[in-house]
Enzyme design. Structure first.
Site, short mmCIF file in Angstrom:
data_model
loop_
_atom_site.label_atom_id
_atom_site.label_comp_id
_atom_site.label_asym_id
_atom_site.label_seq_id
_atom_site.Cartn_x
_atom_site.Cartn_y
_atom_site.Cartn_z
N GLU A 22 8.36 -9.17 -7.55
CA GLU A 22 8.43 -7.77 -7.99
C GLU A 22 9.80 -7.12 -7.76
O GLU A 22 9.91 -6.10 -7.08
CB GLU A 22 7.33 -6.96 -7.31
CG GLU A 22 5.93 -7.45 -7.64
CD GLU A 22 4.82 -6.56 -7.08
OE1 GLU A 22 5.09 -5.78 -6.14
OE2 GLU A 22 3.68 -6.65 -7.57
N TYR A 71 -1.54 -3.66 -12.38
CA TYR A 71 -2.10 -2.84 -11.31
C TYR A 71 -2.25 -1.38 -11.74
O TYR A 71 -1.55 -0.50 -11.23
CB TYR A 71 -1.22 -2.92 -10.06
CG TYR A 71 -1.30 -4.22 -9.32
CD1 TYR A 71 -2.49 -4.60 -8.70
CD2 TYR A 71 -0.21 -5.07 -9.24
CE1 TYR A 71 -2.58 -5.80 -8.01
CE2 TYR A 71 -0.28 -6.27 -8.55
CZ TYR A 71 -1.47 -6.63 -7.94
OH TYR A 71 -1.54 -7.83 -7.26
N GLU A 103 -0.08 -11.64 -11.34
CA GLU A 103 -0.91 -10.87 -10.42
C GLU A 103 -1.73 -9.89 -11.22
O GLU A 103 -1.21 -9.19 -12.10
CB GLU A 103 -0.08 -10.08 -9.39
CG GLU A 103 0.62 -10.89 -8.33
CD GLU A 103 1.25 -10.00 -7.25
OE1 GLU A 103 0.76 -8.86 -7.04
OE2 GLU A 103 2.23 -10.43 -6.61
N TRP A 108 -5.18 -11.62 -7.98
CA TRP A 108 -4.73 -11.26 -6.63
C TRP A 108 -5.91 -10.63 -5.92
O TRP A 108 -6.41 -9.61 -6.36
CB TRP A 108 -3.58 -10.25 -6.68
CG TRP A 108 -3.10 -9.92 -5.29
CD1 TRP A 108 -3.67 -9.03 -4.41
CD2 TRP A 108 -1.97 -10.49 -4.62
NE1 TRP A 108 -2.99 -9.02 -3.22
CE2 TRP A 108 -1.93 -9.90 -3.33
CE3 TRP A 108 -1.01 -11.44 -4.96
CZ2 TRP A 108 -0.96 -10.23 -2.39
CZ3 TRP A 108 -0.04 -11.75 -4.03
CH2 TRP A 108 -0.01 -11.16 -2.76
#
Length: 440
Positions: free
Chosen positions: A221, A301, A341, A383
């Site tokens: 990231e 996310y 992820e 994840w």
């Protein structure tokens, strides 16, 4: 994404060990998977994964990945009391038809540090990483190994900057000096060279020659917020990817991006979650276009990227986000795209496990749709997965997959759907057919 290792330090230095939870995990694996382990070859022969345009290739055929994250493998392989978790997790992953595990090949200056200080390594921890790679090979699992963290957990770029500052050679105390300070670049290159040329004490194979390793990831990231233009990070990626390739021409390489579009990309306004995402110094298209980068990556996310969103909004965003990046892989980058992820937080108000199942299914369905069209959507990595007795190492996204039958079914069903497109890998023969036949 990664949880801070603070709790891990306390647990690691005490005699307390959650025996009951782990024993339950081991019992589950033995009772459920016993015949599989007996029939599995002691060592799986791997070929290197290659790239042909938008596809990964293994032994001349397209390779789509149902993978997962267990970042903690090396850390838990250090101590004898937690070492069995590595085999338990990798065996369980293989039984679910999973083929690649993403995990950390770094721990800089923290508890159980691999790199104690620049160029100085703890051999005990290196042997733990040797064990992870050897065990993965035995279980038929490949590894996607990340080389450093943008975040502070497990040292990360913050630790490199601290080292340079303590030695009086640092140009700046900013964490982003990791990307532009010549001394820190030298530290990182030294680390990379040591890692890639490491001879595994168990297998006798140098890491750069081991096909158990699916690929290297430069950094987890990356963000360089002090230079939102993206020039600093782009320069770092160019230099470090060229350096890795000068040592290791056999393995694939990716950056480790979250997938945000940069300030010059039209998609910054239509696909990025919010305006801030284009101001982080990264650019999915530009960073991934380099000839030294073999495939692109993105994370998913929505829980952390939006302030207020209900589940329906999150699901719509996931679909739009994934479709956009797969389109980029197909048309502009002409490279595979991996969603390395993805997760749904259990800290959401009114959270129910069925919501996470729906979220997982959305990701899996989009990968399957791309695979059926032979598109660039090459795989996804949940994840994160754990085994029993690891509650203190979990986070808001972590699960023990077999504890919820509906979730376990989703994961294994996705393995079978991908296998129906690409066929069995040599490493899967002897158990994948049985797994998938039971679903018909």
């Amino acid at each position: 994404m990664v949880k801070s290792p603070t709790k891990r330090m306390v647990a690691g230095n005490s005699l307390f060990y959650p025996i009951l939870g782990f024993a339950s995990c081991v019992a589950f694996i033995y009772l459920s998977f016993g015949n599989f382990w007996v029939n599995l070859h002691k060592e799986t022969k791997f070929s290197f994964v290659e790239r042909n345009g938008t596809h990964f290739m293994v032994d001349g055929r397209i390779f789509y990945i149902n993978g997962w994250n267990s970042y903690w493998l090396m850390d838990h392989a250090v101590n004898e009391y937690s070492k069995p978790r590595i085999r338990a997790m990798l065996q369980a992953g293989a039984k679910m038809g999973l083929t690649v595990c993403r995990t950390w090949a770094f721990n800089d200056g923290a508890y159980n540090a691999l790199q104690i200080s620049p160029g100085k390594f703890d051999e005990k921890v290196f042997k733990a990483l040797d064990h992870v790679i050897a065990e993965a090979r035995q279980q038929g699992i490949r590894l996607l190994l990340s080389l450093v963290n943008n975040l502070q957990a497990y040292g990360g770029k913050t630790q490199y900057v601290k080292w340079a500052w303590e030695e009086g050679v640092g140009l700046s105390s900013s964490n982003d000096s990791f990307f532009f300070d010549p001394s820190i670049r030298h530290y990182f290159k030294s680390y990379v060279k040591t890692l890639l040329t490491r001879k595994n004490t168990i297998t006798g194979i140098e890491y750069r020659d081991d096909p158990t390793i699916f690929a290297w990831e430069l950094i987890n990231e990356p963000r360089c917020m002090t230079d939102p233009s993206g020039e600093t990070l782009q320069d770092w990626i160019e230099e470090m990817s060229t350096f890795v390739k000068s040592i290791d021409q056999k393995h694939l390489l990716t950056v480790g991006l979250e997938g945000f579009y940069g300030p010059k990309s039209p998609k910054r306004l239509t696909v990025n979650p919010e305006v801030w995402a284009s101001e982080l110094g990264s650019d999915f298209i530009r960073n991934s276009k380099l000839s030294t980068i073999d495939f692109a990556s993105a994370h998913i996310y929505p829980d952390h990227w939006f302030h207020v969103q209900d589940l329906e909004q999150k699901i719509r965003f996931v679909a739009k986000w994934m479709d956009s990046h797969i389109e980029d892989g197909d048309k502009e980058l002409k490279k595979p795209i991996m969603f390395t992820e993805f997760g749904l937080s259990d800290e959401n108000k009114g959270f129910e496990p069925a919501q996470r199942d729906r979220y997982y299914k959305t990701v899996f369905d989009i990968i399957h749709k791309s695979a059926k069209k032979k598109g660039s959507g090459a795989g996804s990595f949940a994840w994160q997965f754990l085994v029993g007795g690891m509650e203190e190492y979990s986070d808001e996204f972590g699960i023990v997959p077999w504890e919820r039958p509906a979730t376990y079914h989703l994961i294994t069903e996705h393995s079978c759907r991908l296998a129906s497109i690409q066929g069995e890998l040599p490493s899967q023969k002897g158990y994948l057919k049985e797994l998938c036949l039971s679903r018909r």
